[in-house]
Design a protein around this motif. Structure first.
Motif, PDB file in Angstrom:
ATOM      1  N   ARG A  13       0.829  -1.212   0.000  1.00  0.00           N
ATOM      2  CA  ARG A  13       0.000   0.000   0.000  1.00  0.00           C
ATOM      3  C   ARG A  13       0.863   1.262   0.000  1.00  0.00           C
ATOM      4  NH1 ARG A  13      -2.691   3.783   3.088  1.00  0.00           N
ATOM      5  NH2 ARG A  13      -4.891   4.082   2.557  1.00  0.00           N
ATOM      6  N   GLU A  14       1.879   1.275   0.860  1.00  0.00           N
ATOM      7  CA  GLU A  14       2.749   2.447   0.942  1.00  0.00           C
ATOM      8  C   GLU A  14       3.556   2.629  -0.335  1.00  0.00           C
ATOM      9  OE1 GLU A  14       2.665   4.774   3.264  1.00  0.00           O
ATOM     10  OE2 GLU A  14       0.983   3.600   4.036  1.00  0.00           O
ATOM     11  N   ARG A  15       3.979   1.525  -0.942  1.00  0.00           N
ATOM     12  CA  ARG A  15       4.735   1.620  -2.196  1.00  0.00           C
ATOM     13  C   ARG A  15       3.846   2.162  -3.317  1.00  0.00           C
ATOM     14  NH1 ARG A  15       6.682  -2.916  -1.952  1.00  0.00           N
ATOM     15  NH2 ARG A  15       5.437  -4.142  -3.417  1.00  0.00           N
ATOM     16  N   ILE A  16       2.610   1.696  -3.369  1.00  0.00           N
ATOM     17  CA  ILE A  16       1.668   2.199  -4.378  1.00  0.00           C
ATOM     18  C   ILE A  16       1.445   3.693  -4.192  1.00  0.00           C
ATOM     19  CG2 ILE A  16      -0.739   2.131  -5.148  1.00  0.00           C
ATOM     20  CD1 ILE A  16      -0.669  -0.907  -4.394  1.00  0.00           C
ATOM     21  N   LEU A  17       1.248   4.124  -2.952  1.00  0.00           N
ATOM     22  CA  LEU A  17       1.028   5.544  -2.694  1.00  0.00           C
ATOM     23  C   LEU A  17       2.241   6.377  -3.078  1.00  0.00           C
ATOM     24  CD1 LEU A  17      -0.902   5.564   0.718  1.00  0.00           C
ATOM     25  CD2 LEU A  17      -1.740   6.350  -1.509  1.00  0.00           C
ATOM     26  N   VAL A  56     -10.210   7.093  -5.221  1.00  0.00           N
ATOM     27  CA  VAL A  56      -9.723   6.760  -3.875  1.00  0.00           C
ATOM     28  C   VAL A  56      -8.206   6.886  -3.822  1.00  0.00           C
ATOM     29  CG1 VAL A  56      -9.490   4.917  -2.162  1.00  0.00           C
ATOM     30  CG2 VAL A  56     -11.669   5.267  -3.330  1.00  0.00           C
ATOM     31  N   LEU A  57      -7.525   6.412  -4.846  1.00  0.00           N
ATOM     32  CA  LEU A  57      -6.059   6.500  -4.873  1.00  0.00           C
ATOM     33  C   LEU A  57      -5.595   7.953  -4.876  1.00  0.00           C
ATOM     34  CD1 LEU A  57      -3.250   5.275  -5.163  1.00  0.00           C
ATOM     35  CD2 LEU A  57      -3.622   5.154  -7.642  1.00  0.00           C
ATOM     36  N   VAL A  58      -6.209   8.782  -5.710  1.00  0.00           N
ATOM     37  CA  VAL A  58      -5.825  10.193  -5.771  1.00  0.00           C
ATOM     38  C   VAL A  58      -6.049  10.870  -4.429  1.00  0.00           C
ATOM     39  CG1 VAL A  58      -6.397  12.421  -6.818  1.00  0.00           C
ATOM     40  CG2 VAL A  58      -6.182  10.393  -8.248  1.00  0.00           C
ATOM     41  N   THR A  59      -7.188  10.596  -3.807  1.00  0.00           N
ATOM     42  CA  THR A  59      -7.504  11.214  -2.515  1.00  0.00           C
ATOM     43  C   THR A  59      -6.468  10.851  -1.468  1.00  0.00           C
ATOM     44  OG1 THR A  59      -9.866  11.180  -3.029  1.00  0.00           O
ATOM     45  CG2 THR A  59      -9.252  11.431  -0.717  1.00  0.00           C
ATOM     46  N   GLU A  60      -6.126   9.569  -1.392  1.00  0.00           N
ATOM     47  CA  GLU A  60      -5.141   9.133  -0.405  1.00  0.00           C
ATOM     48  C   GLU A  60      -3.755   9.680  -0.735  1.00  0.00           C
ATOM     49  OE1 GLU A  60      -5.460   7.398   2.494  1.00  0.00           O
ATOM     50  OE2 GLU A  60      -7.577   7.796   2.143  1.00  0.00           O
ATOM     51  N   ARG A  63      -3.544  13.399   0.345  1.00  0.00           N
ATOM     52  CA  ARG A  63      -4.046  13.805   1.665  1.00  0.00           C
ATOM     53  C   ARG A  63      -3.065  14.734   2.386  1.00  0.00           C
ATOM     54  NH1 ARG A  63      -8.134  11.795   4.359  1.00  0.00           N
ATOM     55  NH2 ARG A  63      -8.218   9.924   3.057  1.00  0.00           N
ATOM     56  N   GLU A  64      -1.782  14.355   2.396  1.00  0.00           N
ATOM     57  CA  GLU A  64      -0.777  15.191   3.062  1.00  0.00           C
ATOM     58  C   GLU A  64      -0.605  16.524   2.343  1.00  0.00           C
ATOM     59  OE1 GLU A  64       2.847  13.074   3.513  1.00  0.00           O
ATOM     60  OE2 GLU A  64       1.998  11.554   4.854  1.00  0.00           O
ATOM     61  N   ARG A  65      -0.671  16.505   1.004  1.00  0.00           N
ATOM     62  CA  ARG A  65      -0.518  17.743   0.237  1.00  0.00           C
ATOM     63  C   ARG A  65      -1.680  18.694   0.513  1.00  0.00           C
ATOM     64  NH1 ARG A  65       3.877  19.749  -2.121  1.00  0.00           N
ATOM     65  NH2 ARG A  65       4.276  17.962  -3.446  1.00  0.00           N
ATOM     66  N   MET A  66      -2.879  18.125   0.687  1.00  0.00           N
ATOM     67  CA  MET A  66      -4.037  18.951   0.999  1.00  0.00           C
ATOM     68  C   MET A  66      -3.851  19.613   2.364  1.00  0.00           C
ATOM     69  SD  MET A  66      -7.056  19.837  -0.244  1.00  0.00           S
ATOM     70  CE  MET A  66      -6.849  21.480   0.425  1.00  0.00           C
TER      71      MET A  66
END
Length: 204
Positions: A13-17, A56-60, A63-66
């Motif tokens: 999950r972290e690698r995908i993000l 969902v992927l874009v939102t996650e 999230r930190e940038r927002m």
């Protein structure tokens, strides 16, 4: 010790993000989900198990940038000089756009439509509107400025194309300086043409 299935899933999950953030920043939001999976070294099934839709992927991914974007506006509001705070926000959002194409595309459009992202986005725009109101009240920001102009700034800044990320940031800073000069109340020059309501930029 071998990884447990749970830790393997977390690592995936972290690698995908991480891959999504980098790829969206470089190429915008038009990257296919299969390309994200390929770059992350996982199969499409693994990608969709963690992120059922691209939204969902874009939102996650952002999230930190927002959160960082909202913090910039808060910093501008906290400045005792509203005009200086307003300039800080314009400079910061332009540079943010130069560094991350994907985030600004998500912020300035209807995508993603996830409730949490939309709420944060509207909150940031509402604070920017308050900062603009304060800058007008002290006579520094031209009175015909509207919030949709900020969205146009993001869109126009997105048109900058350079040979390197460093050049993009430098060009974005110059662009922001030119914009700020045009937004000054004195000398404001002739009145602007009527404002145009832009999609998804509605904040009262």
């Amino acid at each position: 010790m071998p990884h447990s299935p749970r830790s393997d899933a977390r690592d995936n999950r972290e690698r995908i993000l991480a891959v999504a953030r980098t790829t969206f920043a470089e190429r915008g939001l038009d990257v296919a989900m299969r390309e994200i999976a390929r770059r992350a070294g996982v199969g499409p099934a693994t990608l969709y198990r963690h992120f059922p839709t691209k939204e969902v992927l874009v939102t996650e991914a952002f999230r930190e940038r927002m959160t960082a974007c909202t913090a910039v506006v808060d910093e501008g509001l906290a400045d005792p000089d509203p005009w200086r705070g307003f300039r800080l926000v314009i400079e910061a959002v332009c540079e943010m756009r130069a560094r991350d194409r994907g985030f600004t595309a998500a912020f300035a459009s209807a995508y993603p439509r996830a409730i949490d992202f939309t709420a944060d986005r509207e909150r940031a725009l509402g604070k920017a509107a308050e900062l603009a109101r304060r800058a007008k009240a002290v006579g520094k920001l031209r009175p015909d400025f509207v919030l949709d102009d900020l969205i146009m700034v993001l869109m126009a800044n997105g048109g900058i194309r350079t040979a390197s990320p460093a050049a993009a940031v430098a060009a974005s800073r110059r662009f922001a300086a030119l914009l700020i000069q045009g937004m000054r109340a004195d000398p404001a020059g002739p009145p602007l043409p009527p404002p145009v309501r832009l999609p998804q930029a509605v904040v009262t």
